[in-house]
Design a protein around this motif. Structure first.
Motif, mmCIF file in Angstrom:
data_model
loop_
_atom_site.group_PDB
_atom_site.id
_atom_site.type_symbol
_atom_site.label_atom_id
_atom_site.label_comp_id
_atom_site.label_asym_id
_atom_site.label_seq_id
_atom_site.Cartn_x
_atom_site.Cartn_y
_atom_site.Cartn_z
ATOM 1 N N SER A 94 4.833 -2.138 2.788
ATOM 2 C CA SER A 94 3.631 -1.299 2.873
ATOM 3 C C SER A 94 3.831 0.035 2.165
ATOM 4 O O SER A 94 2.916 0.529 1.488
ATOM 5 C CB SER A 94 3.256 -1.065 4.336
ATOM 6 N N TYR A 102 -0.566 -3.819 11.583
ATOM 7 C CA TYR A 102 0.629 -3.999 12.418
ATOM 8 C C TYR A 102 0.244 -4.047 13.904
ATOM 9 O O TYR A 102 0.808 -4.821 14.680
ATOM 10 C CB TYR A 102 1.633 -2.873 12.165
ATOM 11 N N PHE A 138 -7.935 -5.964 3.468
ATOM 12 C CA PHE A 138 -7.338 -4.955 2.597
ATOM 13 C C PHE A 138 -8.101 -4.843 1.289
ATOM 14 O O PHE A 138 -8.419 -3.741 0.823
ATOM 15 C CB PHE A 138 -5.866 -5.315 2.321
ATOM 16 N N ALA A 147 -0.601 -12.194 8.954
ATOM 17 C CA ALA A 147 -0.878 -10.994 8.151
ATOM 18 C C ALA A 147 -1.664 -11.351 6.896
ATOM 19 O O ALA A 147 -2.591 -10.625 6.489
ATOM 20 C CB ALA A 147 0.430 -10.297 7.786
ATOM 21 N N TYR A 158 -2.579 -0.521 6.883
ATOM 22 C CA TYR A 158 -1.300 -1.146 7.219
ATOM 23 C C TYR A 158 -0.928 -0.871 8.673
ATOM 24 O O TYR A 158 -0.382 -1.749 9.361
ATOM 25 C CB TYR A 158 -0.195 -0.666 6.287
ATOM 26 N N TYR A 172 8.103 -4.970 6.804
ATOM 27 C CA TYR A 172 6.726 -4.470 6.812
ATOM 28 C C TYR A 172 6.680 -3.012 6.346
ATOM 29 O O TYR A 172 5.802 -2.619 5.574
ATOM 30 C CB TYR A 172 6.137 -4.604 8.210
ATOM 31 N N PHE A 206 1.780 -7.261 -1.787
ATOM 32 C CA PHE A 206 2.325 -6.787 -0.507
ATOM 33 C C PHE A 206 2.806 -7.959 0.348
ATOM 34 O O PHE A 206 3.883 -7.922 0.952
ATOM 35 C CB PHE A 206 1.255 -5.999 0.248
#
Length: 465
Positions: free
Chosen positions: A386, A422, A331, A324, A418, A382, A365
């Motif tokens: 998020s 995932y 992001f 991630a 987000y 998560y 995050f």
């Protein structure tokens, strides 16, 4: 925040955004180091939990070892002349079984300490092996008349004998044998028994055995027989099959797994008999440390090959958080791009400090994800992380952009990112394809929105009243 005195060019704003993004790579790289450090701590904690229980186990054997006498010549220099001497030495003839059938029942358990846990197991092994003297034994340089069959040894190898249960049961031709510690009279890891193998000259020797041991993480078998049949059953729902051999048949479900291996000595590339110095037949010493990502064949030419089964955790949270974190630039880039569009097209000036603060929140995050994942698991962590960062940046961007409507766009963008992340983490095989399409769509949108912008033009400041 609205500023009417901003006379920076769009090109300079883009440059400033890139600089801030590059500055944020420093804390983002620190997150990778933090994940590595926490993973190292987890491995140390796992070793502490499993200390004294038994490590990843490797089984080998049984093999029949028979001492014999033979002549050995050596050349020495004596009084300036080479002299050849012939001495009688004792060596070992190691005979692997023609056929061995092994059944293993793995009973897994999860041991916890604080926020860490480790997978351990109890294994119950039972089986039958048949030994026979090859008719062409003389071709191996062994004189049957020089073999001491009354001092034969039946050897079993186990990589970590600390996990061995009490009273292994071994019988040769129906007669029980007394087990001794060690991989043989010459030492090694495992257990063995003395036996009188005189009867093997006229008929095969049949050995029945059953023993229990404990281990953790993985179980491996180093096959040696002419025909090795290994059946493994367990209630663990997520095994990983590796090593040099894969099962001929397997079934995996939520209730557990069952695997059957069939390996012949031709696949091993070795004969059923071998000779060597005393203590040289301990195969466990030659088995490399096996891990879930072990290569199909050992790198060393003389290393033993093994079939391995690892009891893996369905979700490796440190691996997930590490993957991630690698999307952190995605992001930061998308969020900064949205702010830049509001700045260049919407006329709302965004300062470098505001870029920096929102970028810091995006990096936070991953810290929240790691911290919560160690306690409540990856998926709930998560959601919590998020939601917290999306809410924080939405509220802050409402003040920066002077509009909740514009802020809702930032919030929606983060929620979408987000969600996509995932999906990327869940669909590892298609993550590159999805990421490439996402970047293409973003680039196309930016190129369309900025197609009429003069990146070198300055915004004229209004004249003073």
């Amino acid at each position: 925040m609205l500023r009417s005195d901003d006379v920076r060019t769009p090109g300079f704003k883009l440059f400033l955004t890139i600089v801030v993004g590059l500055v944020l790579t420093i804390p983002l790289f620190s997150i990778w180091l933090l994940v590595y450090d926490r993973q190292t701590q987890q491995e140390e904690a796992t070793s502490s939990i499993t200390a004294g229980w038994g490590g990843p186990q490797v089984m080998a054997g049984p093999v029949l070892v028979i001492p014999y006498r033979t002549s050995a010549s050596e050349t020495v220099v004596q009084n300036g002349q080479s002299v050849t001497r012939t001495n009688q030495v004792t060596k070992e003839l190691t005979i692997s079984p023609e056929v061995v059938a092994i059944s293993t029942d793995l009973r897994p358990d999860i041991r916890k300490r604080s926020i860490y846990e480790a997978v351990v197991y109890d294994a119950a092994v039972s089986g039958k092996a048949r030994f026979a003297l090859p008719p062409d034994l003389a071709r191996s340089g062994v004189d049957p008349a020089q073999m001491d069959l009354s001092r034969a040894e039946l050897r079993f190898g186990l990589s970590d004998p600390r996990g061995l249960g009490a009273n292994p049961r071994v019988a040769a031709s129906g007669r029980g044998l007394r087990m001794l510690p060690g991989g043989g009279s010459g030492g090694g890891r495992g257990f063995f028994a003395w036996l009188d193998a005189s009867g093997i000259a006229s008929q095969p020797l049949v050995v029945d055995f059953a023993y229990d041991f404990r281990g953790n993480a993985s179980l491996s078998l180093a096959p040696q027989a002419g025909d090795t049949r290994w059946t493994v059953k367990s209630s663990w729902p997520s095994p990983s099959f590796g090593g040099a051999f894969l099962p001929a048949a397997r079934s995996v479900s939520e209730k557990g797994f069952e695997a059957t291996y069939r390996v012949g000595n031709l696949a091993l590339g070795r004969s059923l008999i071998s000779t060597g110095d005393p203590g040289a037949s301990n195969l466990v010493e030659k088995v490399p440390a096996l891990a879930p990502d072990v290569s199909a064949r050992p790198a060393e030419s003389d290393a033993a090959q093994a079939a391995s089964i690892s009891l893996i955790q369905p979700v490796d949270l440190y691996s997930q958080v590490n993957r991630a974190t690698k999307y952190g630039f995605l992001f930061i880039g998308f969020t900064f791009l949205a702010l830049l569009m509001f700045d260049v097209i919407g006329g709302v000036s965004v300062s470098a400090v505001e870029y920096l603060l929102m970028g810091a929140a995006l990096i936070l995050f991953f810290v929240l994800l790691l911290a919560f994942a160690e306690v409540i698991g990856f998926a709930p962590a998560y959601i919590v992380a998020s939601a917290a960062i999306a809410g924080l940046n939405t509220a802050y961007s409402a003040a920066v952009l002077a509009s909740w409507r514009r802020a809702s766009f930032i919030g929606g963008l983060l929620v979408g990112l987000y969600a996509v992340l995932y999906i990327l983490l869940s669909l590892e095989a298609y993550s590159l394809l999805i990421g490439a399409l996402l970047l293409f769509a973003a680039l196309a949108g930016v190129m369309y929105a900025t197609r009429r912008i003069d990146w070198g033009a300055r915004r004229t400041a209004p004249a003073a009243a």
